[in-house]
Design a protein around this motif. Structure first.
Motif, PDB file in Angstrom:
ATOM      1  N   MET A   1      21.699  16.844  48.425  1.00 49.05           N
ATOM      2  CA  MET A   1      20.680  16.617  49.454  1.00 49.05           C
ATOM      3  C   MET A   1      20.385  17.914  50.192  1.00 49.05           C
ATOM      4  O   MET A   1      21.234  18.800  50.286  1.00 49.05           O
ATOM      5  N   ARG A   2      19.185  17.989  50.727  1.00 49.35           N
ATOM      6  CA  ARG A   2      18.818  19.085  51.641  1.00 49.35           C
ATOM      7  C   ARG A   2      18.879  18.499  53.049  1.00 49.35           C
ATOM      8  O   ARG A   2      18.155  17.545  53.366  1.00 49.35           O
ATOM      9  N   ILE A   3      19.727  19.071  53.870  1.00 49.48           N
ATOM     10  CA  ILE A   3      19.993  18.503  55.201  1.00 49.48           C
ATOM     11  C   ILE A   3      19.694  19.550  56.259  1.00 49.48           C
ATOM     12  O   ILE A   3      20.233  20.664  56.226  1.00 49.48           O
ATOM     13  N   LEU A   4      18.839  19.185  57.196  1.00 48.42           N
ATOM     14  CA  LEU A   4      18.481  20.054  58.312  1.00 48.42           C
ATOM     15  C   LEU A   4      19.041  19.458  59.594  1.00 48.42           C
ATOM     16  O   LEU A   4      18.681  18.341  59.976  1.00 48.42           O
ATOM     17  N   GLN A   5      19.943  20.188  60.265  1.00 49.96           N
ATOM     18  CA  GLN A   5      20.443  19.775  61.570  1.00 49.96           C
ATOM     19  C   GLN A   5      19.668  20.515  62.657  1.00 49.96           C
ATOM     20  O   GLN A   5      19.353  21.701  62.492  1.00 49.96           O
ATOM     21  N   ALA A   6      19.398  19.835  63.765  1.00 49.14           N
ATOM     22  CA  ALA A   6      18.642  20.441  64.859  1.00 49.14           C
ATOM     23  C   ALA A   6      19.402  20.262  66.167  1.00 49.14           C
ATOM     24  O   ALA A   6      19.825  19.156  66.512  1.00 49.14           O
ATOM     25  N   LEU A   7      19.585  21.365  66.886  1.00 51.76           N
ATOM     26  CA  LEU A   7      20.241  21.340  68.197  1.00 51.76           C
ATOM     27  C   LEU A   7      19.700  22.503  69.014  1.00 51.76           C
ATOM     28  O   LEU A   7      19.071  23.416  68.467  1.00 51.76           O
ATOM     29  N   PRO A   8      19.926  22.508  70.339  1.00 55.23           N
ATOM     30  CA  PRO A   8      19.309  23.547  71.168  1.00 55.23           C
ATOM     31  C   PRO A   8      19.759  24.966  70.821  1.00 55.23           C
ATOM     32  O   PRO A   8      18.936  25.880  70.697  1.00 55.23           O
ATOM     33  N   ALA A   9      21.082  25.184  70.696  1.00 55.44           N
ATOM     34  CA  ALA A   9      21.589  26.554  70.521  1.00 55.44           C
ATOM     35  C   ALA A   9      22.938  26.505  69.820  1.00 55.44           C
ATOM     36  O   ALA A   9      23.488  25.429  69.553  1.00 55.44           O
ATOM     37  N   LEU A  10      23.477  27.689  69.542  1.00 57.12           N
ATOM     38  CA  LEU A  10      24.763  27.794  68.846  1.00 57.12           C
ATOM     39  C   LEU A  10      25.700  28.695  69.636  1.00 57.12           C
ATOM     40  O   LEU A  10      25.976  29.825  69.251  1.00 57.12           O
ATOM     41  N   TYR A  11      26.170  28.161  70.776  1.00 53.63           N
ATOM     42  CA  TYR A  11      27.128  28.904  71.584  1.00 53.63           C
ATOM     43  C   TYR A  11      28.533  28.395  71.279  1.00 53.63           C
ATOM     44  O   TYR A  11      28.960  28.433  70.134  1.00 53.63           O
ATOM     45  N   SER A  12      29.262  27.887  72.249  1.00 57.58           N
ATOM     46  CA  SER A  12      30.681  27.574  71.993  1.00 57.58           C
ATOM     47  C   SER A  12      31.056  26.130  72.310  1.00 57.58           C
ATOM     48  O   SER A  12      32.230  25.799  72.290  1.00 57.58           O
ATOM     49  N   GLY A  13      30.092  25.279  72.603  1.00 58.91           N
ATOM     50  CA  GLY A  13      30.411  23.904  72.981  1.00 58.91           C
ATOM     51  C   GLY A  13      30.865  23.057  71.808  1.00 58.91           C
ATOM     52  O   GLY A  13      30.786  23.453  70.635  1.00 58.91           O
ATOM     53  N   GLY A  14      31.339  21.852  72.132  1.00 60.11           N
ATOM     54  CA  GLY A  14      31.844  20.949  71.111  1.00 60.11           C
ATOM     55  C   GLY A  14      30.788  20.530  70.103  1.00 60.11           C
ATOM     56  O   GLY A  14      31.059  20.440  68.899  1.00 60.11           O
ATOM     57  N   VAL A  15      29.553  20.277  70.571  1.00 53.02           N
ATOM     58  CA  VAL A  15      28.478  19.892  69.648  1.00 53.02           C
ATOM     59  C   VAL A  15      28.189  21.039  68.683  1.00 53.02           C
ATOM     60  O   VAL A  15      28.030  20.840  67.470  1.00 53.02           O
ATOM     61  N   GLU A  16      28.130  22.267  69.235  1.00 51.58           N
ATOM     62  CA  GLU A  16      27.849  23.431  68.392  1.00 51.58           C
ATOM     63  C   GLU A  16      28.954  23.653  67.359  1.00 51.58           C
ATOM     64  O   GLU A  16      28.675  23.859  66.172  1.00 51.58           O
ATOM     65  N   ARG A  17      30.206  23.591  67.798  1.00 53.41           N
ATOM     66  CA  ARG A  17      31.314  23.817  66.866  1.00 53.41           C
ATOM     67  C   ARG A  17      31.325  22.732  65.788  1.00 53.41           C
ATOM     68  O   ARG A  17      31.547  23.013  64.612  1.00 53.41           O
ATOM     69  N   GLY A  18      31.088  21.497  66.215  1.00 53.09           N
ATOM     70  CA  GLY A  18      31.055  20.404  65.255  1.00 53.09           C
ATOM     71  C   GLY A  18      29.926  20.555  64.243  1.00 53.09           C
ATOM     72  O   GLY A  18      30.096  20.266  63.051  1.00 53.09           O
ATOM     73  N   THR A  19      28.766  21.034  64.703  1.00 44.13           N
ATOM     74  CA  THR A  19      27.628  21.239  63.809  1.00 44.13           C
ATOM     75  C   THR A  19      27.957  22.292  62.754  1.00 44.13           C
ATOM     76  O   THR A  19      27.664  22.111  61.562  1.00 44.13           O
ATOM     77  N   VAL A  20      28.561  23.394  63.176  1.00 41.25           N
ATOM     78  CA  VAL A  20      28.898  24.481  62.249  1.00 41.25           C
ATOM     79  C   VAL A  20      29.956  24.026  61.244  1.00 41.25           C
ATOM     80  O   VAL A  20      29.854  24.304  60.039  1.00 41.25           O
ATOM     81  N   GLU A  21      30.975  23.307  61.714  1.00 42.90           N
ATOM     82  CA  GLU A  21      32.023  22.825  60.809  1.00 42.90           C
ATOM     83  C   GLU A  21      31.455  21.818  59.798  1.00 42.90           C
ATOM     84  O   GLU A  21      31.794  21.852  58.608  1.00 42.90           O
ATOM     85  N   PHE A  22      30.600  20.930  60.276  1.00 46.63           N
ATOM     86  CA  PHE A  22      29.983  19.938  59.399  1.00 46.63           C
ATOM     87  C   PHE A  22      29.103  20.623  58.354  1.00 46.63           C
ATOM     88  O   PHE A  22      29.130  20.280  57.169  1.00 46.63           O
ATOM     89  N   ALA A  23      28.331  21.625  58.791  1.00 47.14           N
ATOM     90  CA  ALA A  23      27.473  22.365  57.866  1.00 47.14           C
ATOM     91  C   ALA A  23      28.306  23.036  56.780  1.00 47.14           C
ATOM     92  O   ALA A  23      27.940  23.027  55.599  1.00 47.14           O
ATOM     93  N   SER A  24      29.436  23.615  57.167  1.00 46.87           N
ATOM     94  CA  SER A  24      30.320  24.273  56.196  1.00 46.87           C
ATOM     95  C   SER A  24      30.834  23.272  55.169  1.00 46.87           C
ATOM     96  O   SER A  24      30.882  23.554  53.959  1.00 46.87           O
ATOM     97  N   ASP A  25      31.206  22.080  55.640  1.00 48.49           N
ATOM     98  CA  ASP A  25      31.720  21.055  54.732  1.00 48.49           C
ATOM     99  C   ASP A  25      30.616  20.558  53.791  1.00 48.49           C
ATOM    100  O   ASP A  25      30.875  20.256  52.622  1.00 48.49           O
ATOM    101  N   LEU A  26      29.389  20.478  54.288  1.00 44.17           N
ATOM    102  CA  LEU A  26      28.272  20.081  53.423  1.00 44.17           C
ATOM    103  C   LEU A  26      28.102  21.074  52.274  1.00 44.17           C
ATOM    104  O   LEU A  26      27.909  20.688  51.116  1.00 44.17           O
ATOM    105  N   VAL A  27      28.166  22.373  52.589  1.00 42.00           N
ATOM    106  CA  VAL A  27      28.004  23.418  51.569  1.00 42.00           C
ATOM    107  C   VAL A  27      29.109  23.309  50.520  1.00 42.00           C
ATOM    108  O   VAL A  27      28.858  23.405  49.312  1.00 42.00           O
ATOM    109  N   LYS A  28      30.350  23.085  50.997  1.00 44.65           N
ATOM    110  CA  LYS A  28      31.473  22.963  50.062  1.00 44.65           C
ATOM    111  C   LYS A  28      31.279  21.804  49.089  1.00 44.65           C
ATOM    112  O   LYS A  28      31.779  21.834  47.967  1.00 44.65           O
ATOM    113  N   ARG A  29      30.530  20.781  49.525  1.00 45.25           N
ATOM    114  CA  ARG A  29      30.314  19.603  48.680  1.00 45.25           C
ATOM    115  C   ARG A  29      29.045  19.725  47.831  1.00 45.25           C
ATOM    116  O   ARG A  29      28.647  18.770  47.172  1.00 45.25           O
ATOM    117  N   GLY A  30      28.396  20.891  47.881  1.00 42.59           N
ATOM    118  CA  GLY A  30      27.252  21.123  47.012  1.00 42.59           C
ATOM    119  C   GLY A  30      25.902  20.768  47.595  1.00 42.59           C
ATOM    120  O   GLY A  30      24.896  20.773  46.879  1.00 42.59           O
TER     121      GLY A  30
END
Length: 371
Positions: free
Chosen positions: A1-30
């Motif tokens: 799948m092609r997945i686009l996540q949208a959020l305000p910014a990428l600083y250090s909050g929990g939502v931002e960290r979770g978004t980056v970790e989730f994105a990394s896991d998506l890539v690992k799964r192809g």
């Protein structure tokens, strides 16, 4: 799948960290992973892990942000994602308006995550307009059902997951420890009681100071550390906390460390981690991260943090707002030789990714059946 996540910014909050970790896991799964935001320090990490970051100023809560609707429409038509996953209200509005102007046959499916218990108003209601809604905890699910006309079948609870092995397999290096104790000699031979979280009144730092005043009467070998920076406009509260520390004679017993980029080390260093939010918090990411590190956690028995402790470490639950009981609980946790921490699969990153992918697949299947 092609997945686009949208959020305000990428600083250090929990939502931002979770978004980056989730994105990394998506890539690992192809899967193909894209994130749109105004950027920030974590954008580089995101790109390094195989996702693509698209800069777009979709963060401001102002009418000017609606100028991004046409650029967003252009992006969606060019990118052709299968799923657009919105994680905040202003980006959700921009994407909703952009999608309305795209022919239905070309629109991606939309999924939203309620990361918080947003104020109930038309602005927040945009998060319910997605094809499916994810709530980060049971208390958030109940909040949504109570305040919005959302059918239960449109709502799924997916706990925020952490990469447990990444936390557990770490060790504190002699170099880091040497630098730490040179910078903070007052913490040598002390039991370290950590309070993570940005400096904000509802995060409970005043309660932490009151609890520390109670704790050190019996355990003078304890030292509290408050880890987190003051957001713009909140500097006055940090000054209030410093004055309260002085009033309680805790100047040599509580240290303010400010914003840190070595939280994984601090979880390992701490003897107990505290969560003392003065109102129900949607999830409480620091609770799961600390437990994944093997460090006991004490938290008020309310909100998402309590849900995590009820499942992983019940010994750390404390009656809400009772700082005396909190101090007693910490003393008991300090005496535990081997804390019995058990993190169920649903709190792990891989479980979050799998559950989210199931939601995506179900939404796409429903749309296909409706055509």
């Amino acid at each position: 799948m092609r997945i686009l996540q949208a959020l305000p910014a990428l600083y250090s909050g929990g939502v931002e960290r979770g978004t980056v970790e989730f994105a990394s896991d998506l890539v690992k799964r192809g899967h193909e992973s894209f994130v749109v935001s105004k950027g920030g320090p974590m954008a580089e990490q995101l790109r390094g892990q195989g996702s693509k970051h698209i800069f777009m100023p979709i963060h401001r809560k102002s009418l000017a942000s609606f100028g991004q609707v046409l650029p967003m429409r252009k992006l969606l038509l060019e990118l052709k994602p299968d799923i657009v996953h919105v994680r905040s209200r202003m980006p959700a509005w921009i994407i909703y308006l952009a999608l309305r102007s795209i022919p239905e046959s070309q629109r991606p499916a939309a999924v939203s995550t309620f990361h918080g218990m947003y104020s109930v108003n038309p602005y927040s209601a945009i998060m319910t307009r997605a094809d499916h809604i994810i709530a980060v905890s049971q208390c958030v699910r109940e909040y949504i059902l109570k305040n919005y006309p959302v059918p239960e079948e449109k709502l799924t609870v997916i706990q925020r997951g952490v990469d447990v092995e990444a936390f557990r397999q770490r060790e504190l290096t002699p170099q880091w420890l040497d630098r730490w104790f040179r910078n903070y000699p007052q913490l040598t031979n002390q039991k370290i009681i950590m309070m993570p979280g940005r400096i904000s009144r509802w995060k409970g730092q005043l309660d932490f100071l009151a609890m520390m005043a109670e704790l050190v009467r019996t355990r003078p070998d304890c030292h509290g550390i408050i880890v987190g920076g003051a957001e713009p406009g909140k500097e006055h509260f940090l000054e209030e906390l410093e004055k309260e520390r002085t009033r309680l004679n805790l100047t040599d017993k509580v240290s303010f460390l400010g914003q840190r980029n070595d939280m994984t080390n601090l979880y390992l260093l701490a003897d107990v981690v505290c969560h003392m939010s003065t109102k129900p918090e949607p999830f409480g990411r620091t609770v799961t991260e600390a437990l994944a590190s093997g460090t006991p956690v004490a938290a008020y028995n309310r909100g998402g943090a309590a849900e995590t402790l009820q499942a992983c470490f019940r010994e750390g639950l404390v009656t809400a707002d009772d700082t005396f009981e909190f101090a007693q609980t910490i003393m008991r946790l300090l005496d535990l030789k081997t804390p019995l921490i058990d993190i169920p699969y649903r709190f792990r990153l891989e479980a979050q990714t799998e559950a989210s992918l199931r939601v995506y697949e179900d939404v796409l299947a429903r749309r296909e059946n409706q055509r």
